[in-house]
Write an enzyme that holds these catalytic residues in place. Structure first.
Site, PDB file in Angstrom:
ATOM      1  N   GLU A 243       5.763  16.253   0.419  1.00 49.59           N
ATOM      2  CA  GLU A 243       4.981  16.051  -0.963  1.00 49.59           C
ATOM      3  C   GLU A 243       4.102  15.133  -0.853  1.00 49.59           C
ATOM      4  O   GLU A 243       2.852  15.571  -1.477  1.00 49.59           O
ATOM      5  CB  GLU A 243       5.913  15.864  -2.036  1.00 49.59           C
ATOM      6  CG  GLU A 243       5.355  16.296  -3.459  1.00 49.59           C
ATOM      7  CD  GLU A 243       4.787  17.492  -3.670  1.00 49.59           C
ATOM      8  OE1 GLU A 243       3.573  17.858  -4.052  1.00 49.59           O
ATOM      9  OE2 GLU A 243       5.708  18.639  -3.677  1.00 49.59           O
TER      10      GLU A 243
ATOM     11  N   TYR B 175       0.794  -1.071   0.030  1.00 49.64           N
ATOM     12  CA  TYR B 175       0.051   0.052  -0.168  1.00 49.64           C
ATOM     13  C   TYR B 175       0.919   1.230   0.051  1.00 49.64           C
ATOM     14  O   TYR B 175       0.523   2.168  -0.484  1.00 49.64           O
ATOM     15  CB  TYR B 175      -1.014   0.100   1.245  1.00 49.64           C
ATOM     16  CG  TYR B 175      -2.080  -1.193   1.136  1.00 49.64           C
ATOM     17  CD1 TYR B 175      -2.518  -1.443  -0.279  1.00 49.64           C
ATOM     18  CD2 TYR B 175      -2.537  -1.500   2.264  1.00 49.64           C
ATOM     19  CE1 TYR B 175      -3.583  -2.466  -0.171  1.00 49.64           C
ATOM     20  CE2 TYR B 175      -3.576  -2.356   2.283  1.00 49.64           C
ATOM     21  CZ  TYR B 175      -4.203  -2.970   0.894  1.00 49.64           C
ATOM     22  OH  TYR B 175      -5.074  -3.908   0.898  1.00 49.64           O
TER      23      TYR B 175
ATOM     24  N   LYS C  30      -4.978  23.336   1.929  1.00 49.98           N
ATOM     25  CA  LYS C  30      -4.254  22.974   0.804  1.00 49.98           C
ATOM     26  C   LYS C  30      -2.963  24.067   0.604  1.00 49.98           C
ATOM     27  O   LYS C  30      -1.938  23.656   0.095  1.00 49.98           O
ATOM     28  CB  LYS C  30      -5.240  23.100  -0.487  1.00 49.98           C
ATOM     29  CG  LYS C  30      -5.933  21.823  -0.604  1.00 49.98           C
ATOM     30  CD  LYS C  30      -7.164  21.826  -1.602  1.00 49.98           C
ATOM     31  CE  LYS C  30      -6.625  21.208  -2.723  1.00 49.98           C
ATOM     32  NZ  LYS C  30      -7.827  21.033  -4.178  1.00 49.98           N
ATOM     33  N   ASP C  31      -3.216  25.352   0.972  1.00 52.56           N
ATOM     34  CA  ASP C  31      -2.224  26.213   0.941  1.00 52.56           C
ATOM     35  C   ASP C  31      -1.047  26.126   1.871  1.00 52.56           C
ATOM     36  O   ASP C  31       0.226  26.319   1.475  1.00 52.56           O
ATOM     37  CB  ASP C  31      -2.793  27.629   0.789  1.00 52.56           C
ATOM     38  CG  ASP C  31      -3.625  28.176  -0.306  1.00 52.56           C
ATOM     39  OD1 ASP C  31      -3.334  27.400  -1.371  1.00 52.56           O
ATOM     40  OD2 ASP C  31      -4.078  29.184  -0.416  1.00 52.56           O
TER      41      ASP C  31
END
Length: 151
Positions: free
Chosen positions: A91, A38, A117-118
């Protein structure tokens, strides 16, 4: 088999996962091999779908390759490995946060979704800038000496 990706009808620049064969992936992995399977699927997904992840992998490989080529000290190479690993890890975390946010808000606009998200993207940016600073500090002096010795 790579995941099938299609563009979202609301945002053509944001790929969404349509289907992927991950039998019982919602359950706790039955053994260590399945856990690694996974995890590898996550790395594969990020590499296939995230341009920035591919860029970071290439830059990290370049930095590590230069470190080895320039015969940096073991501790210096280790520092470059650690900072590179941090960038790639963040990332991956950024990709997971973006996916969860998109799932939660159904890809419609929400100010808190934008903040999440930012901030995740900012964490990647900060780590990439620090890694670049560290790599520059460790790689540029011996690289400059090598180049100047050729002239």
């Amino acid at each position: 088999m790579p995941p099938k990706v299609s563009s979202s009808p609301t945002n053509n620049s944001l790929p969404t996962l349509v289907s992927k064969d991950r039998e019982l992936s919602w359950q706790i992995a039955s053994n260590l091999f399945v856990s690694f399977k996974y995890a590898w699927a996550g790395i594969t997904y990020a590499f296939q779908t995230q341009r920035n992840f591919r860029i970071h992998v290439a830059v990290c490989a370049l930095a590590i390759g230069l470190s080895v080529f320039l015969q940096l000290e073991t501790v210096e190479v280790s520092i470059i490995f650690v900072t590179s690993g941090l960038v790639l890890t963040l990332e991956l975390v950024n990709t997971s946060i973006e996916s969860i946010v998109d799932l939660t808000v159904k890809q419609s606009y929400h100010e808190l979704a934008k903040v999440a998200k930012d901030c995740a993207a900012a964490a990647v940016l900060v780590s990439a800038l620090v890694a670049l600073l560290v790599a520059s500090t460790l790689i540029l002096p011996p690289l400059a000496r090598l180049i100047l010795s050729r002239f």
